[in-house]
Design an enzyme around this catalytic site. Sequence first.
Site, PDB file in Angstrom:
ATOM      1  N   GLY A 175      -2.443  -3.839   0.879  1.00 56.28           N
ATOM      2  CA  GLY A 175      -2.379  -5.598   2.289  1.00 56.28           C
ATOM      3  C   GLY A 175      -1.157  -6.227   1.566  1.00 56.28           C
TER       4      GLY A 175
ATOM      5  CG  ASN B 176       0.929  -5.197   4.610  1.00 57.35           C
ATOM      6  OD1 ASN B 176       0.319  -4.957   5.231  1.00 57.35           O
ATOM      7  ND2 ASN B 176       0.655  -5.250   2.919  1.00 57.35           N
TER       8      ASN B 176
ATOM      9  CG  HIS C 156      -0.979   3.484   4.386  1.00 58.58           C
ATOM     10  ND1 HIS C 156      -1.812   3.422   5.755  1.00 58.58           N
ATOM     11  CD2 HIS C 156      -0.490   2.709   3.551  1.00 58.58           C
ATOM     12  CE1 HIS C 156      -2.487   1.687   5.752  1.00 58.58           C
ATOM     13  NE2 HIS C 156      -1.632   1.233   4.369  1.00 58.58           N
TER      14      HIS C 156
ATOM     15  CB  SER D 204      -1.198  -0.207   0.776  1.00 54.95           C
ATOM     16  OG  SER D 204      -0.272  -0.115   2.229  1.00 54.95           O
TER      17      SER D 204
END
Length: 211
Positions: free
Chosen positions: A76, A104, A190, A39
């Site tokens: 993800g 992740n 993020h 991401s």
Amino acid sequence: MCQVKSNIAVLLFFMIFNIGVSAQVKTTEERVVLFLGDSITAGLGLSLEESFPFLLQQRVDSLNLNAKLINAGLSGETSAGGLRRAPWLFKQKVDILVLELGGNDGLRGIEPNATKVNLKAIIDLAREKNPRIEIILAGIQVPPNLGKKYRESFSEIFPAIAKEKKVRLIPFILEGVGGNPKLNLPDGIHPTAEGHRILAETVWKQLKLVL
């Protein structure tokens, strides 16, 4: 005799000129830069134009460098998922790979050695498809709440791979961004658009060396 020497000189000039032109054409051949990531690469929560790979494409274009940057970031994505996608992604010509995976894995508490194995396999596959490919590995860190031992083991993955596989390393892709509320979305993970501008500068330090 003088005329013969003159003709030879002219012939040599055009031979050298043609070689120079040929070499110039080869160096301007379009290179493909593939960003294989999660991401962070995908630019979650932002428009595509705000993601760091897009910003780097703008930088490349402004410098008249003949390169196409492909954003293969997937929210993800784990290192295992990246490995599963790699054979399909490497069906196209890839000259430079920017590998940004593992974050992740860390958030899910995956065994660091498993992440290491997957990332090395992606690098091996990339080189199998193109032995001359340039590879930049982007390191990531996990939050402190996962424990000191796990965090240290995880952070050691990236420099170890870079040394073993002889690839370029970005020690921490979120350098100057991670942990700063002003540069991250409300999830605290993020980057914002401003954060991605900083990411672009961080990645450019390595990317410019191979472009």
